[in-house]
Design a protein around this motif. Structure first.
Motif, PDB file in Angstrom:
ATOM      1  N   LEU A  22       0.371  47.089  42.373  1.00 19.97           N
ATOM      2  CA  LEU A  22      -0.018  46.090  41.388  1.00 19.97           C
ATOM      3  C   LEU A  22       1.156  45.800  40.470  1.00 19.97           C
ATOM      4  O   LEU A  22       1.703  46.708  39.834  1.00 19.97           O
ATOM      5  N   ALA A  23       1.562  44.535  40.420  1.00 20.00           N
ATOM      6  CA  ALA A  23       2.612  44.104  39.499  1.00 20.00           C
ATOM      7  C   ALA A  23       1.955  43.598  38.221  1.00 20.00           C
ATOM      8  O   ALA A  23       0.925  42.934  38.258  1.00 20.00           O
ATOM      9  N   TYR A  24       2.556  43.933  37.083  1.00 22.38           N
ATOM     10  CA  TYR A  24       1.956  43.515  35.814  1.00 22.38           C
ATOM     11  C   TYR A  24       3.031  43.297  34.757  1.00 22.38           C
ATOM     12  O   TYR A  24       4.160  43.780  34.872  1.00 22.38           O
ATOM     13  N   THR A  25       2.646  42.532  33.750  1.00 24.66           N
ATOM     14  CA  THR A  25       3.502  42.271  32.595  1.00 24.66           C
ATOM     15  C   THR A  25       2.976  43.058  31.405  1.00 24.66           C
ATOM     16  O   THR A  25       1.777  43.019  31.110  1.00 24.66           O
ATOM     17  N   ALA A  26       3.858  43.772  30.733  1.00 28.87           N
ATOM     18  CA  ALA A  26       3.495  44.525  29.528  1.00 28.87           C
ATOM     19  C   ALA A  26       4.092  43.835  28.307  1.00 28.87           C
ATOM     20  O   ALA A  26       5.271  43.467  28.312  1.00 28.87           O
ATOM     21  N   THR A  27       3.275  43.644  27.299  1.00 23.50           N
ATOM     22  CA  THR A  27       3.731  43.016  26.055  1.00 23.50           C
ATOM     23  C   THR A  27       3.391  43.918  24.887  1.00 23.50           C
ATOM     24  O   THR A  27       2.229  44.295  24.699  1.00 23.50           O
ATOM     25  N   ALA A  28       4.387  44.277  24.109  1.00 23.78           N
ATOM     26  CA  ALA A  28       4.188  44.970  22.837  1.00 23.78           C
ATOM     27  C   ALA A  28       4.512  43.959  21.749  1.00 23.78           C
ATOM     28  O   ALA A  28       5.665  43.535  21.606  1.00 23.78           O
ATOM     29  N   GLY A  29       3.496  43.536  21.025  1.00 20.18           N
ATOM     30  CA  GLY A  29       3.717  42.442  20.082  1.00 20.18           C
ATOM     31  C   GLY A  29       2.814  42.489  18.872  1.00 20.18           C
ATOM     32  O   GLY A  29       2.028  43.433  18.691  1.00 20.18           O
ATOM     33  N   THR A  30       2.923  41.487  18.038  1.00 22.80           N
ATOM     34  CA  THR A  30       2.100  41.391  16.842  1.00 22.80           C
ATOM     35  C   THR A  30       1.475  40.003  16.740  1.00 22.80           C
ATOM     36  O   THR A  30       2.020  39.018  17.238  1.00 22.80           O
ATOM     37  N   LEU A  31       0.336  39.958  16.086  1.00 29.67           N
ATOM     38  CA  LEU A  31      -0.376  38.714  15.795  1.00 29.67           C
ATOM     39  C   LEU A  31      -0.357  38.523  14.276  1.00 29.67           C
ATOM     40  O   LEU A  31      -0.718  39.424  13.524  1.00 29.67           O
ATOM     41  N   TYR A  34      -0.420  44.944  18.965  1.00 32.28           N
ATOM     42  CA  TYR A  34      -1.204  45.106  20.186  1.00 32.28           C
ATOM     43  C   TYR A  34      -0.267  45.410  21.350  1.00 32.28           C
ATOM     44  O   TYR A  34       0.933  45.122  21.320  1.00 32.28           O
ATOM     45  N   THR A  35      -0.832  46.027  22.378  1.00 29.20           N
ATOM     46  CA  THR A  35      -0.142  46.219  23.651  1.00 29.20           C
ATOM     47  C   THR A  35      -1.003  45.584  24.730  1.00 29.20           C
ATOM     48  O   THR A  35      -2.181  45.943  24.865  1.00 29.20           O
ATOM     49  N   ALA A  36      -0.448  44.643  25.476  1.00 28.99           N
ATOM     50  CA  ALA A  36      -1.213  43.940  26.505  1.00 28.99           C
ATOM     51  C   ALA A  36      -0.631  44.238  27.880  1.00 28.99           C
ATOM     52  O   ALA A  36       0.585  44.284  28.055  1.00 28.99           O
ATOM     53  N   PHE A  44      -8.916  46.324  37.581  1.00 28.13           N
ATOM     54  CA  PHE A  44      -9.999  45.339  37.643  1.00 28.13           C
ATOM     55  C   PHE A  44     -10.120  44.464  36.399  1.00 28.13           C
ATOM     56  O   PHE A  44     -10.955  43.564  36.344  1.00 28.13           O
ATOM     57  N   THR A  45      -9.303  44.702  35.370  1.00 26.28           N
ATOM     58  CA  THR A  45      -9.327  43.850  34.180  1.00 26.28           C
ATOM     59  C   THR A  45      -7.983  43.911  33.479  1.00 26.28           C
ATOM     60  O   THR A  45      -7.327  44.961  33.453  1.00 26.28           O
ATOM     61  N   ASP A  46      -7.535  42.779  32.927  1.00 25.99           N
ATOM     62  CA  ASP A  46      -6.377  42.815  32.041  1.00 25.99           C
ATOM     63  C   ASP A  46      -6.785  43.525  30.754  1.00 25.99           C
ATOM     64  O   ASP A  46      -7.962  43.519  30.369  1.00 25.99           O
ATOM     65  N   LEU A  47      -5.808  44.126  30.085  1.00 22.50           N
ATOM     66  CA  LEU A  47      -6.093  44.969  28.931  1.00 22.50           C
ATOM     67  C   LEU A  47      -5.291  44.524  27.715  1.00 22.50           C
ATOM     68  O   LEU A  47      -4.111  44.192  27.826  1.00 22.50           O
ATOM     69  N   VAL A  48      -5.949  44.529  26.544  1.00 27.50           N
ATOM     70  CA  VAL A  48      -5.265  44.315  25.278  1.00 27.50           C
ATOM     71  C   VAL A  48      -5.725  45.422  24.339  1.00 27.50           C
ATOM     72  O   VAL A  48      -6.891  45.477  23.948  1.00 27.50           O
ATOM     73  N   LEU A  49      -4.817  46.320  24.003  1.00 30.00           N
ATOM     74  CA  LEU A  49      -5.134  47.458  23.137  1.00 30.00           C
ATOM     75  C   LEU A  49      -4.687  47.118  21.719  1.00 30.00           C
ATOM     76  O   LEU A  49      -3.512  46.830  21.477  1.00 30.00           O
TER      77      LEU A  49
END
Length: 267
Positions: free
Chosen positions: A65-74, A89-91, A152-157
């Protein structure tokens, strides 16, 4: 120091190291590099690193599984248009599976806890391994998580304001986000911002909360529907604290005493 404190200390160190490593990299072409995004921020928010976006692949044991990780702020703004807070958040978003893939927003409880425990202990693509012989805070290591929910789901922590790297511009203003209602409203706002900024309106949306996060999830679902026009498709609660008065209420309460009696008698 107790074993619990050692585990929490190790978890915090590993998370900080992992995120700092990601944040140290420049973003993709067209994205701001480290420091550029926050150079005009106010207060403590100037110390936050710029958003970092990295690409990864891991083997689930059944498929790669290939995925993109984002460590960011809103960014949050007040009525005068000034920035009031930043929500960290970490997505984790699987690549090539469509913008309507399920999207789960994850938070721990406390209140006062960041999302590190569910992040590195259960749902994330990498988890903190304490070794085969039981908890050993001196021998922790990050490893791929074959049971990650990313399958089975994208994640936003999400870290609620006052936890992790989520901060109010002025330290004294953080308390305005800490009531039951304002906490839920802030989390709902953060979710709505992420959905809008990442074109995820078509995705089925789920909330996953642990302990106080289970109570928060119910409140956030209502706030999303009431104030943001977003309906969630489901809520997952892990050991939720739903009736806090049964644990922290008056010892003289008759119902609380009656409900505790079977457990006391069996002990």
């Amino acid at each position: 120091m107790t074993t619990t404190h050692l585990l929490r200390f190790a978890l915090a160190i590993m998370l900080a190291g992992a995120l700092d490593s990601a944040a140290a990299q420049d973003g993709p072409k067209g994205q701001p590099g480290r420091g550029e995004q926050h150079e005009t921020a106010q207060g403590v928010l100037r110390l936050l690193p710029a958003d970092a976006i990295t690409e990864h692949t891991f083997d689930t044991g059944r498929t790669k599984l290939a995925y993109t990780a984002t460590a960011g702020t809103l960014a949050f703004y007040d009525q005068s248009g000034d920035r009031s807070a930043a929500v960290f958040y970490t997505a984790y978003v699987a690549k090539g599976l469509g913008a309507n893939r399920p999207l789960t927003f994850v938070f721990n409880g406390g209140p006062g806890a960041a999302s590190a425990f569910l992040h590195l202990g259960l749902v994330g693509p990498r988890i903190l391994d304490f070794g085969p012989n039981g908890p050993d805070a001196a021998r922790t290591a990050l490893r791929d998580n074959p049971d990650t929910w990313l399958a089975f789901t994208d994640l936003v922590l999400v870290d609620p304001i006052g936890t992790g790297w989520s901060r109010a511009v002025k330290a004294d203003d953080a308390k305005h986000f800490w009531s039951v209602r304002s906490d839920a409203d802030a989390m709902a706002k953060a979710i709505a911002l992420y959905v809008a900024q990442n074109n995820r309106a078509a995705s089925p949306k789920y909330l996953f909360g642990e302990s106080y996060g289970g109570f928060r999830a119910a409140k956030v679902a209502r706030a999303l529907q009431r104030d943001q026009g977003i309906a969630v498709s489901g809520i997952v609660m892990l050991s939720p604290l739903l009736e806090g008065w049964l644990t922290f209420g008056d010892d003289g309460d008759a119902l609380r005493a009656a409900l505790q009696l079977p457990a006391l008698a069996s002990g």
